[in-house]
Scaffold this motif. Structure first.
Motif, PDB file in Angstrom:
ATOM      1  N   LEU A 101      -4.973  -8.861   3.967  1.00 30.60           N
ATOM      2  CA  LEU A 101      -4.564  -8.139   5.164  1.00 30.60           C
ATOM      3  C   LEU A 101      -3.795  -6.919   4.698  1.00 30.60           C
ATOM      4  CD1 LEU A 101      -4.131  -7.781   8.227  1.00 30.60           C
ATOM      5  CD2 LEU A 101      -2.094  -9.237   8.017  1.00 30.60           C
ATOM      6  N   HIS A 102      -4.251  -5.735   5.129  1.00 31.71           N
ATOM      7  CA  HIS A 102      -3.627  -4.476   4.732  1.00 31.71           C
ATOM      8  C   HIS A 102      -3.201  -3.696   5.966  1.00 31.71           C
ATOM      9  CE1 HIS A 102      -4.896  -4.392   0.425  1.00 31.71           C
ATOM     10  NE2 HIS A 102      -5.916  -5.100   0.865  1.00 31.71           N
ATOM     11  N   ILE A 103      -1.955  -3.202   5.909  1.00 27.78           N
ATOM     12  CA  ILE A 103      -1.509  -2.171   6.844  1.00 27.78           C
ATOM     13  C   ILE A 103      -0.837  -1.108   5.981  1.00 27.78           C
ATOM     14  CG2 ILE A 103      -0.167  -1.614   8.894  1.00 27.78           C
ATOM     15  CD1 ILE A 103      -0.174  -4.525   9.669  1.00 27.78           C
ATOM     16  N   GLY A 104      -1.532  -0.016   5.741  1.00 22.26           N
ATOM     17  CA  GLY A 104      -1.021   1.013   4.858  1.00 22.26           C
ATOM     18  C   GLY A 104      -1.053   0.575   3.408  1.00 22.26           C
ATOM     19  N   VAL A 133       1.250  -9.435  -3.228  1.00 21.54           N
ATOM     20  CA  VAL A 133       2.112  -9.318  -2.052  1.00 21.54           C
ATOM     21  C   VAL A 133       3.128  -8.212  -2.310  1.00 21.54           C
ATOM     22  CG1 VAL A 133       3.873 -10.413  -0.618  1.00 21.54           C
ATOM     23  CG2 VAL A 133       1.860 -11.714  -1.306  1.00 21.54           C
ATOM     24  N   HIS A 134       3.089  -7.203  -1.484  1.00 19.60           N
ATOM     25  CA  HIS A 134       4.081  -6.130  -1.515  1.00 19.60           C
ATOM     26  C   HIS A 134       4.360  -5.725  -0.076  1.00 19.60           C
ATOM     27  CE1 HIS A 134       1.913  -5.841  -5.410  1.00 19.60           C
ATOM     28  NE2 HIS A 134       3.141  -5.677  -5.879  1.00 19.60           N
ATOM     29  N   LEU A 135       5.613  -5.758   0.315  1.00 15.82           N
ATOM     30  CA  LEU A 135       6.009  -5.410   1.676  1.00 15.82           C
ATOM     31  C   LEU A 135       7.026  -4.286   1.610  1.00 15.82           C
ATOM     32  CD1 LEU A 135       6.576  -8.982   3.167  1.00 15.82           C
ATOM     33  CD2 LEU A 135       4.447  -7.706   2.996  1.00 15.82           C
ATOM     34  N   LEU A 178       1.713  -4.622   3.251  1.00 15.03           N
ATOM     35  CA  LEU A 178       2.212  -3.974   4.458  1.00 15.03           C
ATOM     36  C   LEU A 178       3.140  -2.848   4.037  1.00 15.03           C
ATOM     37  CD1 LEU A 178       3.170  -7.176   6.518  1.00 15.03           C
ATOM     38  CD2 LEU A 178       0.954  -6.011   6.433  1.00 15.03           C
ATOM     39  N   HIS A 179       2.824  -1.632   4.431  1.00 14.75           N
ATOM     40  CA  HIS A 179       3.588  -0.482   3.953  1.00 14.75           C
ATOM     41  C   HIS A 179       3.766   0.530   5.078  1.00 14.75           C
ATOM     42  CE1 HIS A 179       3.249  -1.952  -0.183  1.00 14.75           C
ATOM     43  NE2 HIS A 179       2.015  -2.287   0.145  1.00 14.75           N
TER      44      HIS A 179
END
Length: 1388
Positions: free
Chosen positions: A188-191, A532-534, A235-236
């Motif tokens: 799942l990607h947002i940005g 995982v990177h938020l 998510l970024h």
């Protein structure tokens, strides 16, 4: 491919056995799946060209069978088919790419860093299907283009969902679902980090805890985002300053004067307010009954004619005002205030006016309302906006009306919707409508305030305007040398994940303790995830209070998540806002190497940043902020007193927990293993502690059994640098205690994981007690306004350096890592630090602050810690050995209600103190009224007669405390440590003596509940009575008196003598001795032996029996021998206690071990063994000094105190200490004759009436000019215009009644004032100005005195070298915090 040098398990990106992982196109292990297309494969052959004529004649072939020919034709046909398929696929890809490009807006450019630009994605508009469980599988690569609703969303087997974005950020997609599950190589990607999301993305997690129609997912429950093995979550959001610091204080109401609000019915006539245009202070409140009194009309006329030009006047009619309103009054109102309506006022007409005296009609705002049937149909309202001389906007409002038959009039002077916050950092990305929170800078964390941002066209890039007004003061400056600036955090992010909540609590969601719904959403990251990177994500209404393992963000059993775990891009959490959560903020559970950066945790239940099982290591917390950490229910350590005693389902059979020893530990940072890094964090308000280091003896929770012995107590401390803790109820920093690691039982009925007092922090190399100690360094700690303790630290070796403590109940208290004989002789040291007792931060009465009373150097009203009578102490001596050196004290002034001292002792202390506690090179500011205090019977001290109280002592190594070098300071009533030349200081309840001092540790067996009375032969009339450390009735007892060396003592008991006494020599240097006589019945026989106890092996060496001698005189002739003498006539057993070996460093005992003498007594007597009556005067001696008393040193202490004047949370920024002391005539009449300006402790006095001007280079901090003028004349005018260099800090002070003060005002505008001040009636002024900038710094300020408003000494700390001044940044400025961050997160 990187390999793991960590635990033996799969690296983070390797799929586990029996899993079928599908990767996104061009997947890179450990990274975000890139969206770039794969490299082109070898081009397929072109499709065959259809011939235009008949086919050519086939040549004849030989030796080829018919079967072979058929096979050849089939192969040829298949080749044609493959060619067409390849052509079709190529064309499809081409058209898909073309469609993607055309679908992008004209402003978009295809960017390989943007996940939603991936050509492999298909547009997805699923719509709202709240009952549908959507599953995204292999080959499903979707770009979500619009809002959607699902029952649930599962992404698996390489499937991928990417939120669409566009260049102008207008996409705005909301996804509502019960849960999102990401597993099996899905994503799942947002940005992305290099292509941040610009629109607004919202994921709403829905559902109730009691909805059985929605089954729980094993291990995850309901209402979640779950990342399983192989899953990717990226998510970024848009980057924004996560939090900053105020650079200018904002007072309660927004105005220093506090604002003004008034409303009254039937206040007949003209009601008036006169407001100071420079400060917004209401100068006059008056009512003139111009309806009934002509005299009142004349008084109003006279007042208006005498008001100076520029003054703000507000008028409002109550009831009626015209019957006796004289024409001359109307004319005056018209001429002075510019009114257009006053001549036409009618009976009971509502009228309101706000104007400026002498400003004419242009400065006047007024309104009228007609009266009919006791109603005006609305309010006559007049409002105008103004600005103070310091640039603060405010409004003055007047109103008048008739409503429901009642006349109403009123006034308001306020800054509603006009308060501007000045911030340390650029906040261009903070937008109108965003939510922020401003932290408390007082004792109560509940003074944190939330605001919504308003548009502010005139604001600089470091300013924002807030809606409403603050209720409490929030400090924005360095005060008394300590950085007390409030944190200001941005709560809003453009990616929002939140739980949809019910309006009130329901079901089993702890409704007996909380009125609101506590069943929020949660995010759980499981081990062996792929990536995982938020960053810059908002988590709101997350966490589930009634469920374990349901936290806003939870890294669950993930192991090493950095390079050591095989992740090429180490896992991080950056710029998150986690607020209004119901169970913690961020949980790190059996996870190592995680970076948590720039994250805000606000208003949560239970520990906020939480390390769970005691085995989490190498995690780095950098520049995070936590505030308003409330009690929770999950663990005993989360609970307050009420929750602790109410929740008993996990204790043994109805046992009632003890809140003070088992609970009450909720903390903003709960660090369960010392091997973690804390750099530049802020803990700005918790029910108990800001940062708590707790020690697990074994792994707990889900990690139970993985690490049978954590050795946390022996593990060296990670990096601890530049952290700030304030507004916590119990302590700012707490390093002590463990947790119970066994379940409740009959033997120990306490709950699993409750607080336990068994842990002692004693770090060694490699956590090996046989290896050398490793000092735990607490570097640059800022601790203020903590109700109880600024810091409590148990253990050793501990070093605190370059730290500032202010306004704490107790600034700093150490406790040793254990008691003799288990203590290994560790030490604790404080160096280069500042302690402030009561600063100029007086706080705000309210916001759950309980105590308000006079205090501080100015004796003004202020908030207080603990109680109005609580004895505030800067440095508290307890246990030891502790060393305080090169530190400064200021602001410790006792009041009639409380003893406030710079140095004090632990209250009601039963425990030992060592005379090796020492102070050196300390400095006391003139605002220290009580340097040390030993207590007196009364509140807080009770009888002040416990063993530790009586043995209080410290060593003044260099005389910087007492003036006597190498002296000891002890209790005035303890004659065991005194001699005739000692100096009694009654104010301290203490005495200053010379000598050598050590302890004798006395252990008894066989005689419970004994008190020990010790008399020195030189002072037999004043014995020291000790009751012992153990509880009364215990079979053994221990006493630890401090004795002057080279003296003789007798020991007596309150009952029968114990059958066994062990006397251990503590802190004895080689050849130190005392002669002791122990009281026994005359028929007693003895077996006496000496030995050396090896603490590590618990063995006893050098066992030697004592022989007898026939007299005390003979014993005194043979002091080096192991002999004793028993005087049967008196009942005294005499023997020497002498150290025969050297002592190393801070060890209590010698290098050989602890030297002891063991006395075993046999007697049939049961008599009370107190031999005092027979012993004296027989053994009385003349008092004398074993060490001569040194001469009093009257010279100033050189090199004493901390080198730093400022202790800031930005230690890379230099500050200028400034003091301005103006002197008005009234002060001179009272006997004050000092006027001066001080810059960095260099004082520039002036003794003649007039002005003193000092210019300081704002880049270097050097004084460039110092000039005085007797009056404001042409010479001074020219100086103000042309002589002050650019980029200068300008300081001005006055003396006497300076001539020409009014004419000075216009010239001060060029130094940063918002306007020319009205100085007509002022007696004195103090200015901090800046010359040479387009916009004034936030610290620019003018103070003016008038009448009884005396300025006194004003102190400000100003930052130097800022680019905003026009200063050139250093070419290679090194920031220690960034260097340490690099070290902490670099290759391991």
């Amino acid at each position: 491919m990187p390999t793991s040098d960590g635990p033996s398990r799969f690296p983070g990106f390797v799929p586990p056995p029996h899993a079928n992982h599908q990767r996104s196109p061009c997947y890179v292990p450990g990274r975000v799946a890139p969206v770039r297309s794969p490299p082109p494969a070898k081009a397929p052959p072109p499709p065959p060209i259809k011939p235009h004529g008949p086919p050519p004649e086939r040549r004849a072939t030989f030796n080829v069978s018919e079967e072979s020919q058929r096979r050849e034709r089939a192969q040829s046909l298949q080749q044609r088919k493959n060619t067409f398929i390849c052509f079709g696929v190529s064309m499809g890809a081409f058209f898909l790419t073309l469609i993607l490009i055309l679908s992008l807006t004209s402003g978009d450019v295809l960017d390989e860093n943007c996940p939603d630009h991936n050509p492999s994605l298909s547009s997805w508009n699923p719509g709202h299907q709240p009952e549908k469980a959507v599953v995204i599988r292999r080959g499903h690569l979707f770009r979500l283009e619009s809002s959607a609703t699902f029952h649930s969303l599962t992404i698996q087997s390489g499937g991928q969902v990417v939120f669409a974005d566009n260049a102008d950020g207008s996409k705005n997609i909301t996804l509502r679902t019960h849960h999102i599950l990401i597993e099996d190589g899905a994503a799942l990607h947002i940005g992305a980090p290099k292509c941040r999301y610009r629109s607004r993305a919202t994921i709403a997690l829905v559902g109730r805890s009691d909805n059985k129609a929605v089954p729980e997912v094993p291990g995850l429950g309901r209402k979640f985002i779950g990342v399983m093995s192989g899953g990717t979550l990226e998510l970024h959001g848009t980057e924004a300053a996560s939090w900053s610091l105020l650079t200018r204080s904002i007072p309660a109401s927004g105005l220093v004067t506090g604002g003004h609000a008034f409303q009254r019915n039937f206040s007949r006539g003209i009601n008036l307010r006169v407001v100071d245009q420079d400060t917004a202070a209401v100068l006059l409140c008056e009512r003139y009954d111009t309806h009934d009194s002509r005299n009142d009309s004349r008084r109003l006329t006279q007042l208006l004619r005498t008001l100076p030009a520029g003054r703000i006047v507000a008028l409002a009619v109550g009831d009626s005002a015209v019957k006796s309103l004289l024409d001359e009054t109307k004319k005056t109102i018209e001429e002075k205030l510019g009114s257009s309506f006053v001549y036409d006022l009618k009976y009971r007409q509502a009228w309101a006016l706000v104007s400026v005296v002498g400003g004419g009609n242009a400065s006047c705002t007024e309104d009228v309302r007609e009266h009919e049937n006791h109603d005006t149909g609305g309010r006559a309202l007049a409002r105008r906006n103004y600005t103070t001389v310091d640039g603060v906007d405010f409004s003055v409002t007047a109103y008048s009306e008739w409503k429901n038959g009642f006349p109403i009039s009123g006034f308001q002077v306020d800054a509603v919707d006009q308060v501007v916050l000045n911030l340390q950092d650029e906040v261009k990305t903070w937008k109108p409508g965003d939510q922020i929170v401003v932290a408390s800078t007082d004792y109560s964390m509940h003074q944190a305030e939330e605001f919504t941002l308003l548009p502010c066209p005139r604001c600089s890039s470091r300013q924002v305007r807030i809606q409403g007004k603050p209720q409490y003061n929030h400090v924005g400056e360095i005060i008394d040398g300590v950085d007390m600036r409030a944190e200001v955090a941005l709560l809003s992010r453009n990616i929002l994940i939140h739980g949809e909540m019910e309006n009130s609590c329901y079901g089993n969601n702890m409704c007996q303790f909380y009125s609101h719904d506590t069943y929020g959403g949660h995010i759980k990251i499981s081990g062996n995830f792929s990536s995982v990177h938020l960053s810059y994500v908002e988590l709101k209404n997350m966490g589930q209070q009634a469920e374990k393992s349901r936290y806003p963000l939870h890294f669950h059993l993930c192991g090493d998540v950095d390079q050591r775990g095989g992740y090429r891009e180490p896992t991080y959490v950056d710029g998150l806002s986690i607020h209004h959560s119901f169970s913690r903020c961020l949980t790190i559970h059996a996870t190592n190497g995680l970076l948590v950066k720039d994250t805000v945790g606000y208003d949560t239940l239970g520990h906020c940043f939480f390390l769970e099982d005691g085995i989490e290591q190498r995690n780095t917390f950098y520049h995070n902020l936590g505030l308003l950490t409330r009690p929770g229910t999950l663990l005993p350590t989360d609970r307050n007193e009420t929750l602790c005693t109410s929740i008993k389902d996990k204790v043994y059979k109805g046992y009632t927990p003890s809140p003070s020893t088992e609970c009450k530990a909720v903390s903003t940072f709960w660090i369960a293993n010392p091997n973690n890094n804390l750099i530049s964090n802020a803990a700005a308000g918790s029910q108990d502690a800001g940062i708590w280091f707790v020690f697990h003896s074994s792994s707990t929770g889900d990690s139970h059994g993985l690490v049978p012995e954590t050795k946390a107590e022996l593990t060296p401390l990670g990096i601890f640098y530049n952290n700030r803790v304030h507004s916590n109820f119990k302590a700012g920093l707490f390093i002590d205690k463990g947790v119970k690691t066994t379940n409740a039982s009959a033997a120990d009925p306490r709950e699993y994981l409750c607080l336990d007092n068994s842990a002692r922090f004693r770090p060694h190399q490699n956590a090996d007690p046989s290896r050398p100690r490793v000092a735990a360094v607490i570097d640059t700690l800022i601790s203020f306004k903590n109700n109880d303790l600024g810091a409590w630290i148990r253990g050793g070796d501990i070093v605190i350096q370059q730290s500032g403590f202010a306004d704490n109940g107790v600034g700093l208290s150490f406790a040793s890592d254990g008691s003799y004989p288990k203590d290994e002789g560790s030490s604790q040291e404080v160096t280069q630090s500042l302690f402030v007792g009561e600063s100029r931060n007086r706080g705000t009465n309210g916001g759950q602050n309980k105590y308000w009373g006079p205090g501080g150097a100015d004796a003004k009203m202020r908030t207080l810690p603990r109680n109005r009578t609580f004895p505030i102490r800067g440095f508290q001596i307890y246990d030891g050995p502790v060393r305080l050196t090169q530190s400064t004290f200021r602001g410790f002034i006792p009041t009639p209600e409380r003893y406030t001292s710079a140095v004090g002792f632990n209250l009601k202390n039963t425990w030992q103190l060592t005379p090796r506690n020492n102070l050196s090179q300390v400095s006391f500011h003139s605002t220290v009224g009580l340097r040390t205090f030993f207590g007196r019977p009364g509140q807080w001290f009770e009888e002040n007669d416990l063993d530790g109280d009586k043995n209080s002592i410290f060593h003044d190594a260099d005389g910087s405390v007492t003036g006597y070098r190498d002296s000891y300071v002890g209790r005035a009533d303890n004659y065991l440590i005194q001699h005739p030349r000692c100096v009694n200081v009654s104010q301290w309840s203490g005495v200053i003596c010379s000598g050598r001092y050590s302890q004798v540790y006395i252990q008894t067996q066989g005689a419970p509940s004994l008190s020990l009375s010790i008399s020195r032969d030189e002072y037999p009339f004043a014995p020291l009575v000790l009751r012992g450390i153990n509880s009364q009735g215990a079979p053994s007892q221990q006493y630890q008196p401090i004795l002057m060396m080279s003296k003789s003592y007798t020991l007596h008991w309150s009952g029968p003598a114990p059958r066994e006494v062990v006397l251990s020599l503590i802190n004895f240097d080689k050849n130190d001795w005392v002669l002791v006589g122990l009281c026994y019945p005359s028929d007693t026989t003895f077996q006496i032996m000496a030995d050396i106890n090896d603490r590590q092996s618990n063995t006893f060496d050098d066992l030697t029996d004592y022989g007898t001698v026939s007299s005390l005189a003979e014993l005194e002739k043979r002091p080096m021998e192991r002999k004793y003498y028993f005087d049967q006539s008196v009942g005294l057993l005499w023997l020497y206690l002498r150290a025969r070996h050297d002592r190393d460093g801070h060890s209590y005992c010698s290098v050989k071990g602890c030297e002891r003498v063991k006395v075993m007594a046999t007697t049939s007597s049961k008599q009370i063994c107190n031999c005092s009556a027979k012993a004296y005067p027989k053994y009385s001696k003349t008092p004398s000094a074993a060490v001569p008393m040194p001469a009093l040193n009257t010279q100033p202490c050189k090199g004493c105190g901390a080198k730093q004047l400022v202790f800031s949370s930005e230690p890379w920024t230099s500050y200028l200490q400034t003091q301005v002391k103006s002197l008005c005539s009234k002060e001179q009449q009272r006997g004050d004759n000092s006027s001066f300006i001080t810059v960095n402790e260099v004082t520039m006095p002036f003794n003649q009436p007039g002005y003193l001007l000092v210019s300081v280079d704002a880049c270097s901090g050097k004084v460039t000019k110092k000039t005085s003028f007797a009056k404001m004349d042409a010479k001074m005018e020219q100086y103000l215009k042309t002589a002050i260099p650019k980029r200068s800090i300008v300081l001005i002070a006055t003396r006497g009644q300076p001539e020409g003060l009014v004419r000075v005002a216009p010239y001060l505008v060029s130094f940063g004032l918002a306007k020319a001040a009205d100085l007509h009636s002022k007696d004195s002024l103090a200015l901090w100005g800046f010359h040479g900038g387009s916009s004034p710094p936030p610290w620019v300020s003018l103070q003016a005195g008038e009448g009884d408003e005396i300025l006194g000494l004003q102190e400000r700390y100003l930052p130097l070298g800022l680019e905003a001044y026009g200063c050139t940044a250093p070419a290679a400025q090194t920031r220690k915090d960034l260097e340490l961050l690099k070290k902490a997160t670099g290759p391991q």
